[in-house]
Design an enzyme around this catalytic site. Structure first.
Site, PDB file in Angstrom:
ATOM      1  N   ASP A   1       0.918  -1.192   0.086  1.00 21.81           N
ATOM      2  CA  ASP A   1      -0.010  -0.100   0.106  1.00 21.81           C
ATOM      3  C   ASP A   1       0.848   1.196  -0.160  1.00 21.81           C
ATOM      4  O   ASP A   1       2.019   1.125   0.605  1.00 21.81           O
ATOM      5  CB  ASP A   1      -0.816   0.004   1.100  1.00 21.81           C
ATOM      6  CG  ASP A   1      -1.845   1.039   1.049  1.00 21.81           C
ATOM      7  OD1 ASP A   1      -3.295   0.769   0.299  1.00 21.81           O
ATOM      8  OD2 ASP A   1      -1.770   2.164   1.658  1.00 21.81           O
ATOM      9  N   THR A   2       0.347   2.209  -0.849  1.00 21.78           N
ATOM     10  CA  THR A   2       1.254   3.335  -0.752  1.00 21.78           C
ATOM     11  C   THR A   2       0.347   4.573  -0.460  1.00 21.78           C
ATOM     12  O   THR A   2      -0.918   4.706  -0.839  1.00 21.78           O
ATOM     13  CB  THR A   2       1.925   3.680  -2.195  1.00 21.78           C
ATOM     14  OG1 THR A   2       2.913   2.609  -2.624  1.00 21.78           O
ATOM     15  CG2 THR A   2       2.633   5.004  -2.494  1.00 21.78           C
TER      16      THR A   2
END
Length: 195
Positions: A78-79
């Site tokens: 996840d960013t």
């Protein structure tokens, strides 16, 4: 022995719909299979903002609906983009995308990518953080980018590998590929230790 040779007895599964993450894994020479899309609640409790991406990568790993076989290695990520003391997620409208880019204009923000590796018996998570500085962007430039590149699927409303990255980014402290969505060099080293 090179990592891609060591990985041959395993099945690396990428549980992400991001085309950038697929592109980076392909470029690294690591063979992988793409997991089918599945749902995951991406809410998170109060915590330091740079910890959110890793928390969500673990949450995605836990939500993966298929039991892992002995040779499976599941990769989730996840960013998040952190600016002005808040997380800028994916925009829901053109106006929101423009507003996000106006916040990033002429300022430095952080991009944190959390990654989780999991087998049937163990799990390991890590976070990579990059600092990105945009030069001041005009409203005309921001509108041109949003209207021509449609960054609705990108945290913070931009892709570093697109036009706005070419003309707008002055400086990066940290991994360029982390800003794209996967700190591939760090992942390569973590995978070497993990398997």
């Amino acid at each position: 022995m090179l990592l891609h040779e060591r990985l041959k007895p395993y099945r690396l599964i990428l549980a992400s719909q991001s085309p950038r993450r697929r592109e980076l894994l392909v470029g690294s020479g690591l063979e992988f299979q793409l997991a089918e899309r599945f749902e995951c609640d991406e809410s998170y409790p109060a915590m330091p903002l740079t910890d959110v991406a890793e928390y969500l990568s673990r949450k995605k790993s836990d939500a993966y609906p298929v039991e892992l076989a002995e040779a499976d290695v599941l990769l989730t990520a996840d960013t998040v983009v952190i600016a002005c003391g808040e997380i800028l997620g994916k925009p829901h409208s053109r106006d929101e995308a423009i507003a996000m880019l106006q916040k990033l204009s002429g300022a430095t923000h952080e991009v944190a990518t959390g990654v989780t590796l999991r087998t049937s018996t163990k799990s390991h998570s890590f976070t990579s953080v990059s600092k990105v500085r945009f030069r001041p962007l005009s409203l005309e430039e921001i509108e041109y980018y949003v209207d021509n590149y449609h960054p609705m699927d990108k945290a913070g409303s931009y892709g570093i590998q697109e036009w706005i990255g070419y003309v707008g980014i002055e400086h990066i402290d940290g991994s360029f590929y982390n800003v794209m969505g996967l700190p591939i060099q760090r992942l390569y080293c973590e995978l070497e230790r993990f398997i």
